[in-house]
Design a protein around this motif. Structure first.
Motif, PDB file in Angstrom:
ATOM      1  N   SER A   1       0.872  -1.190   0.000  1.00 39.36           N
ATOM      2  CA  SER A   1       0.000   0.000   0.000  1.00 39.36           C
ATOM      3  C   SER A   1       0.907   1.238   0.000  1.00 39.36           C
ATOM      4  CB  SER A   1      -0.878  -0.029   1.250  1.00 39.36           C
ATOM      5  OG  SER A   1      -0.053   0.088   2.388  1.00 39.36           O
ATOM      6  N   GLY A   2       0.379   2.401   0.353  1.00 41.11           N
ATOM      7  CA  GLY A   2       1.205   3.624   0.368  1.00 41.11           C
ATOM      8  C   GLY A   2       2.229   3.601   1.493  1.00 41.11           C
ATOM      9  N   TYR A   3       3.382   4.190   1.227  1.00 42.23           N
ATOM     10  CA  TYR A   3       4.438   4.245   2.253  1.00 42.23           C
ATOM     11  C   TYR A   3       4.208   5.451   3.164  1.00 42.23           C
ATOM     12  CZ  TYR A   3       7.013   1.233  -1.033  1.00 42.23           C
ATOM     13  OH  TYR A   3       7.389   0.226  -1.882  1.00 42.23           O
ATOM     14  N   PHE A   4       4.732   5.363   4.369  1.00 47.96           N
ATOM     15  CA  PHE A   4       4.662   6.511   5.274  1.00 47.96           C
ATOM     16  C   PHE A   4       5.238   7.750   4.585  1.00 47.96           C
ATOM     17  CE2 PHE A   4       4.422   4.770   9.921  1.00 47.96           C
ATOM     18  CZ  PHE A   4       3.292   4.050   9.597  1.00 47.96           C
ATOM     19  N   SER A   5       6.312   7.535   3.798  1.00 46.74           N
ATOM     20  CA  SER A   5       6.965   8.686   3.155  1.00 46.74           C
ATOM     21  C   SER A   5       5.983   9.431   2.245  1.00 46.74           C
ATOM     22  CB  SER A   5       8.183   8.222   2.352  1.00 46.74           C
ATOM     23  OG  SER A   5       7.821   7.204   1.450  1.00 46.74           O
ATOM     24  N   ASP A   6       4.991   8.723   1.727  1.00 46.42           N
ATOM     25  CA  ASP A   6       4.026   9.397   0.858  1.00 46.42           C
ATOM     26  C   ASP A   6       2.867  10.012   1.625  1.00 46.42           C
ATOM     27  OD1 ASP A   6       5.264   9.341  -1.511  1.00 46.42           O
ATOM     28  OD2 ASP A   6       4.451   7.408  -2.132  1.00 46.42           O
ATOM     29  N   MET A   7       2.703   9.632   2.890  1.00 38.39           N
ATOM     30  CA  MET A   7       1.651  10.243   3.714  1.00 38.39           C
ATOM     31  C   MET A   7       2.059  11.645   4.159  1.00 38.39           C
ATOM     32  SD  MET A   7      -0.652   8.010   3.592  1.00 38.39           S
ATOM     33  CE  MET A   7      -0.063   7.232   2.103  1.00 38.39           C
ATOM     34  N   ARG A   8       3.325  11.954   3.902  1.00 40.31           N
ATOM     35  CA  ARG A   8       3.874  13.279   4.229  1.00 40.31           C
ATOM     36  C   ARG A   8       3.021  14.394   3.571  1.00 40.31           C
ATOM     37  NH1 ARG A   8       9.578  15.067   4.852  1.00 40.31           N
ATOM     38  NH2 ARG A   8      10.146  12.896   4.982  1.00 40.31           N
ATOM     39  N   ASP A   9       2.480  14.092   2.377  1.00 38.32           N
ATOM     40  CA  ASP A   9       1.688  15.121   1.678  1.00 38.32           C
ATOM     41  C   ASP A   9       0.437  15.503   2.473  1.00 38.32           C
ATOM     42  OD1 ASP A   9       3.527  15.252  -0.352  1.00 38.32           O
ATOM     43  OD2 ASP A   9       2.474  13.833  -1.655  1.00 38.32           O
ATOM     44  N   PHE A  10      -0.187  14.496   3.130  1.00 38.36           N
ATOM     45  CA  PHE A  10      -1.344  14.805   3.993  1.00 38.36           C
ATOM     46  C   PHE A  10      -0.899  15.720   5.135  1.00 38.36           C
ATOM     47  CE2 PHE A  10      -3.484  11.188   2.089  1.00 38.36           C
ATOM     48  CZ  PHE A  10      -4.814  11.548   2.163  1.00 38.36           C
ATOM     49  N   TYR A  11       0.248  15.374   5.693  1.00 36.62           N
ATOM     50  CA  TYR A  11       0.741  16.130   6.849  1.00 36.62           C
ATOM     51  C   TYR A  11       1.079  17.569   6.443  1.00 36.62           C
ATOM     52  CZ  TYR A  11       3.220  17.297  11.068  1.00 36.62           C
ATOM     53  OH  TYR A  11       3.605  17.922  12.221  1.00 36.62           O
ATOM     54  N   LYS A  12       1.696  17.691   5.243  1.00 28.85           N
ATOM     55  CA  LYS A  12       2.058  19.042   4.764  1.00 28.85           C
ATOM     56  C   LYS A  12       0.810  19.882   4.548  1.00 28.85           C
ATOM     57  CE  LYS A  12       6.204  18.319   1.987  1.00 28.85           C
ATOM     58  NZ  LYS A  12       6.483  18.130   0.577  1.00 28.85           N
ATOM     59  N   MET A  13      -0.250  19.244   3.995  1.00 25.98           N
ATOM     60  CA  MET A  13      -1.503  19.997   3.786  1.00 25.98           C
ATOM     61  C   MET A  13      -2.052  20.462   5.135  1.00 25.98           C
ATOM     62  SD  MET A  13      -3.936  18.434   0.791  1.00 25.98           S
ATOM     63  CE  MET A  13      -3.818  16.681   1.033  1.00 25.98           C
ATOM     64  N   ALA A  14      -2.008  19.555   6.125  1.00 27.41           N
ATOM     65  CA  ALA A  14      -2.525  19.934   7.456  1.00 27.41           C
ATOM     66  C   ALA A  14      -1.708  21.089   8.022  1.00 27.41           C
ATOM     67  CB  ALA A  14      -2.492  18.718   8.387  1.00 27.41           C
ATOM     68  N   CYS A  15      -0.399  21.030   7.850  1.00 28.87           N
ATOM     69  CA  CYS A  15       0.466  22.107   8.363  1.00 28.87           C
ATOM     70  C   CYS A  15       0.134  23.430   7.688  1.00 28.87           C
ATOM     71  CB  CYS A  15       1.946  21.781   8.140  1.00 28.87           C
ATOM     72  SG  CYS A  15       2.529  20.458   9.183  1.00 28.87           S
ATOM     73  N   SER A  16      -0.283  23.328   6.393  1.00 30.25           N
ATOM     74  CA  SER A  16      -0.582  24.577   5.688  1.00 30.25           C
ATOM     75  C   SER A  16      -1.989  25.076   6.027  1.00 30.25           C
ATOM     76  CB  SER A  16      -0.403  24.397   4.184  1.00 30.25           C
ATOM     77  OG  SER A  16      -1.441  23.578   3.714  1.00 30.25           O
ATOM     78  N   GLY A  17      -2.758  24.312   6.814  1.00 28.89           N
ATOM     79  CA  GLY A  17      -4.028  24.831   7.335  1.00 28.89           C
ATOM     80  C   GLY A  17      -5.280  24.168   6.790  1.00 28.89           C
ATOM     81  N   ARG A  18      -5.204  23.455   5.660  1.00 28.91           N
ATOM     82  CA  ARG A  18      -6.416  22.826   5.101  1.00 28.91           C
ATOM     83  C   ARG A  18      -6.038  21.560   4.341  1.00 28.91           C
ATOM     84  NH1 ARG A  18     -11.478  24.630   4.184  1.00 28.91           N
ATOM     85  NH2 ARG A  18     -10.880  26.754   4.741  1.00 28.91           N
TER      86      ARG A  18
END
Ligand SMILES: NC(=O)c1ccc[n+]([C@@H]2O[C@H](COP(=O)([O-])OP(=O)(O)OC[C@H]3O[C@@H](n4cnc5c(N)ncnc54)[C@H](OP(=O)(O)O)[C@@H]3O)[C@@H](O)[C@H]2O)c1
Length: 312
Positions: A177-194
């Motif tokens: 399935s997806g790697y943790f390294s690719d879940m970074r994009d979700f985290y970056k979106m959250a950090c940017s506020g939405r």
């Protein structure tokens, strides 16, 4: 083996290198040898660590040993070669007991196509492994490949898998399935506020940490398993992933749900509007966002710890 193409790690070069070469050759003769392609990547680095931990002699394929040196790979030998150029691989797999390839384009921008790398470079490795009489070839594929046949990345990987399965040697295909390294994009979106999601955010995924995937891969190879669909221990809906990312980022929850028709429209239009280095990965991720991505649950690593580890 052509010493001009390889470097034993840890003892420098010149006379010292000759002594190191002899010492390591003796060590390799007493150990099982794995040749790992893709060793400089996210998963590849974990595969190298896992096989060293299991007592194997690891030959790691790298494109540039100076760049690879910065990664501090614990491999006993770095083999410098270009898998896209078969002549550079000649003889490099001799004596290996196992080949594992996690080699493929993810975010690289070398101007090469998935057909050049995910298919042809892996085929070059397979042909060299056959010449060398390596008993088993393990390959890192993707989960749900049969449902993503129109995605060029997946088409190229699937074509290689078919060649591998027809080859006169034992094989193991790992479909993660997806790697943790690719879940970074979700985290970056959250950090940017939405966080932006498509549809109702209810598709599920069990993302996997590279270390857990390396263990699952090595176990599957030990068990002579031919195919493993695999993911991490925790299952999340896409909405739950976003909530976790906001919690760890310590930001207020703001999720916007876009109509799924926009995702499907982007899949059609992106190839005309963006370069391959952008639309190639986007086609893969946008397609994967439109389905459950669930493999056998393995490992212990938690996504919350990973998000916390990359907190700015
Ligand atoms: N990421 C995911 O969520 C995911 C999910 C399922 C399956 N996969 C598959 O798992 C595999 C490993 O993924 P990853 O995230 O570990 O990828 P990664 O970090 O990008 O590593 C890819 C490896 O392939 C090598 N490579 C790329 N282009 C190359 C080229 N032109 N010539 C020679 N080597 C080249 C890279 O070498 P350099 O370091 O020199 O660039 C690197 O060692 C990939 O095949 C991917 O399709 C990934």
């Amino acid at each position: 083996m052509d010493a001009s193409h390889c470097a034993y790690v840890g003892d420098g070069f010149g006379c010292v290198a000759d002594i190191a070469l002899k010492r390591n050759t003796q060590r390799e003769m007493n150990m099982k040898t794995v040749f790992i392609a893709g060793a400089t990547g996210y998963l590849g680095q974990h595969l190298v660590k896992e096989y060293v931990r299991r007592g194997w002699f690891v030959r790691a394929l790298v494109r540039d040993k100076v760049r690879a040196g910065l990664l501090d790979l614990p491999a006993q030998m770095l083999v410098e070669a270009e898998a896209t150029k078969p002549e550079t691989l000649a003889g490099q797999l001799d004596g290996a007991d196992l080949v594992i390839s996690s080699l493929g384009i993810t975010r690289q921008k070398d101007g090469l196509s998935y057909q050049d790398v995910d298919y042809q470079a892996n085929l070059n490795l397979l042909e060299e492994a056959l010449k060398a009489g390596v008993p088993r070839f393990a390959y890192i594929h993707v989960l749900n490949a049969d449902r993503m046949k129109k995605v060029p990345l997946v088409t190229a990987k699937q074509a290689f898998v078919e060649r591998l399965q027809q080859a006169p040697m034992a094989s193991t295909v790992i479909a993660p399935s997806g790697y943790f390294s690719d879940m970074r994009d979700f985290y970056k979106m959250a950090c940017s506020g939405r966080v932006w999601l498509f549809g109702d955010g209810s598709y599920r995924i069990n993302p996997v940490h590279g270390a857990d995937l390396a263990v699952a891969t090595a176990d599957a190879i030990d068990e002579e398993c031919q195919w493993l669909d695999v993911g991490g221990p925790e299952v999340f809906t896409q909405t739950e992933l976003a909530i976790l990312a906001f919690q760890i980022a310590q930001k207020p929850l703001k999720i916007s749900y876009l109509p799924d028709s926009l995702r499907r429209m982007a899949l059609v239009t992106l190839p005309f509007l963006t370069p391959r280095s952008m639309h190639g990965p986007a086609q893969f991720f946008l397609t994967a966002l439109g389905m459950d991505v669930l493999g056998e649950q393995r490992g212990t690593h938690q996504l919350s710890d990973y998000f916390a580890s990359i907190r700015p």
